[in-house]
Design a protein around this motif. Structure first.
Motif, mmCIF file in Angstrom:
data_model
loop_
_atom_site.group_PDB
_atom_site.id
_atom_site.type_symbol
_atom_site.label_atom_id
_atom_site.label_comp_id
_atom_site.label_asym_id
_atom_site.label_seq_id
_atom_site.Cartn_x
_atom_site.Cartn_y
_atom_site.Cartn_z
ATOM 1 N N GLU A 52 68.951 -23.274 14.981
ATOM 2 C CA GLU A 52 67.940 -23.621 15.972
ATOM 3 C C GLU A 52 68.500 -24.600 16.985
ATOM 4 O O GLU A 52 69.507 -25.266 16.748
ATOM 5 N N HIS A 53 67.840 -24.637 18.132
ATOM 6 C CA HIS A 53 68.316 -25.436 19.262
ATOM 7 C C HIS A 53 67.085 -25.906 20.033
ATOM 8 O O HIS A 53 66.210 -25.106 20.365
ATOM 9 N N THR A 54 67.023 -27.202 20.289
ATOM 10 C CA THR A 54 65.838 -27.779 20.912
ATOM 11 C C THR A 54 66.112 -28.163 22.359
ATOM 12 O O THR A 54 67.170 -28.706 22.679
ATOM 13 N N VAL A 55 65.171 -27.853 23.230
ATOM 14 C CA VAL A 55 65.292 -28.182 24.650
ATOM 15 C C VAL A 55 63.998 -28.857 25.094
ATOM 16 O O VAL A 55 62.899 -28.353 24.832
ATOM 17 N N ASP A 56 64.110 -29.984 25.777
ATOM 18 C CA ASP A 56 62.926 -30.664 26.307
ATOM 19 C C ASP A 56 62.429 -29.978 27.569
ATOM 20 O O ASP A 56 63.218 -29.579 28.431
ATOM 21 N N ILE A 57 61.103 -29.855 27.666
ATOM 22 C CA ILE A 57 60.467 -29.268 28.857
ATOM 23 C C ILE A 57 59.448 -30.289 29.369
ATOM 24 O O ILE A 57 58.256 -30.215 29.046
ATOM 25 N N PRO A 58 59.887 -31.255 30.147
ATOM 26 C CA PRO A 58 58.951 -32.284 30.607
ATOM 27 C C PRO A 58 58.106 -31.801 31.781
ATOM 28 O O PRO A 58 58.512 -30.928 32.544
ATOM 29 N N GLY A 59 56.916 -32.374 31.886
ATOM 30 C CA GLY A 59 56.137 -32.218 33.103
ATOM 31 C C GLY A 59 55.594 -30.841 33.393
ATOM 32 O O GLY A 59 55.554 -30.421 34.554
ATOM 33 N N VAL A 60 55.133 -30.138 32.346
ATOM 34 C CA VAL A 60 54.450 -28.863 32.603
ATOM 35 C C VAL A 60 53.205 -29.146 33.442
ATOM 36 O O VAL A 60 52.445 -30.076 33.161
ATOM 37 N N GLU A 61 52.989 -28.347 34.485
ATOM 38 C CA GLU A 61 51.858 -28.589 35.384
ATOM 39 C C GLU A 61 50.561 -28.095 34.772
ATOM 40 O O GLU A 61 50.504 -27.018 34.187
ATOM 41 N N ALA A 62 49.522 -28.905 34.940
ATOM 42 C CA ALA A 62 48.268 -28.627 34.267
ATOM 43 C C ALA A 62 47.532 -27.441 34.865
ATOM 44 O O ALA A 62 46.877 -26.698 34.146
ATOM 45 N N LYS A 63 47.615 -27.271 36.159
ATOM 46 C CA LYS A 63 46.775 -26.268 36.796
ATOM 47 C C LYS A 63 47.581 -25.151 37.407
ATOM 48 O O LYS A 63 48.639 -25.347 37.965
ATOM 49 N N GLU A 64 46.990 -23.971 37.304
ATOM 50 C CA GLU A 64 47.585 -22.816 37.949
ATOM 51 C C GLU A 64 47.577 -23.048 39.458
ATOM 52 O O GLU A 64 46.634 -23.584 40.014
ATOM 53 N N ARG A 65 48.634 -22.617 40.100
ATOM 54 C CA ARG A 65 48.745 -22.804 41.542
ATOM 55 C C ARG A 65 48.878 -21.465 42.218
ATOM 56 O O ARG A 65 49.524 -20.573 41.708
ATOM 57 N N ARG A 66 48.279 -21.330 43.355
ATOM 58 C CA ARG A 66 48.435 -20.096 44.133
ATOM 59 C C ARG A 66 49.861 -20.055 44.667
ATOM 60 O O ARG A 66 50.464 -21.085 44.944
ATOM 61 N N ALA A 67 50.358 -18.848 44.819
ATOM 62 C CA ALA A 67 51.681 -18.709 45.436
ATOM 63 C C ALA A 67 51.626 -19.283 46.861
ATOM 64 O O ALA A 67 50.622 -19.148 47.558
ATOM 65 N N GLU A 68 52.703 -19.913 47.239
ATOM 66 C CA GLU A 68 52.725 -20.498 48.579
ATOM 67 C C GLU A 68 52.808 -19.389 49.630
ATOM 68 O O GLU A 68 53.515 -18.404 49.444
#
Ligand SMILES: [Cu+2]
Length: 137
Positions: free
Chosen positions: A120-136
């Motif tokens: 196994e191998h662990t990777v940090d994923i910081p700062g997932v955004e809370a809200k879905e965003r429309r495509a720019e």
């Protein structure tokens, strides 16, 4: 905000000083493991694509079995999210993971090496955004 994105670019190569990221007794991943997550940063409500590339010490693809990704948050009390990975070419695997809450996550890539040993191998994923965003536009 945009300037903060670079640190989501996750290029973690085992064997160059990242040996400390294991959290269990499973043996370490193949000599070269690269994990990338798209989009950057991931967002709640938009499945993220996790790409895992596995290479041996000679740079050859490593084919593993039962590869999966387990995502957990860094605080207690959250149910982990789990996704199976599928092979898309030799040594290259993709999983689709749904982050269920904004904030700091880590993912554990788990699989079984050709010799039958789990890793196994662990990777940090910081700062997932809370809200879905429309495509720019
Ligand atoms: Cu949470």
């Amino acid at each position: 905000m945009r300037a903060m994105r670079w640190w989501f670019l996750l290029l973690i190569i085992l064997g160059v000083g990242m040996g400390g990221c294991q959290r269990s007794s499973a043996q370490s991943a193949p000599a070269g493991i690269t994990v990338t997550v798209d989009p950057v940063p991931p967002r709640v409500g938009e499945p993220a694509t996790v790409t895992i590339i596995l290479r041996d010490a000679q740079g050859n693809p490593v084919n593993v079995s039962d590869l999966r990704v387990v995502g957990s948050m860094t605080h207690a009390g959250m149910k982990p999210v789990v996704a199976k990975a599928r092979e898309i070419s030799p040594g290259r695997y993709v999983a689709t993971l749904e982050f269920t809450m904004g904030g700091d996550w880590f993912i554990v890539v788990q699989g079984v090496l050709p010799d039958g040993e789990p890793f196994e191998h662990t990777v940090d994923i910081p700062g997932v955004e809370a809200k879905e965003r429309r495509a720019e536009p």
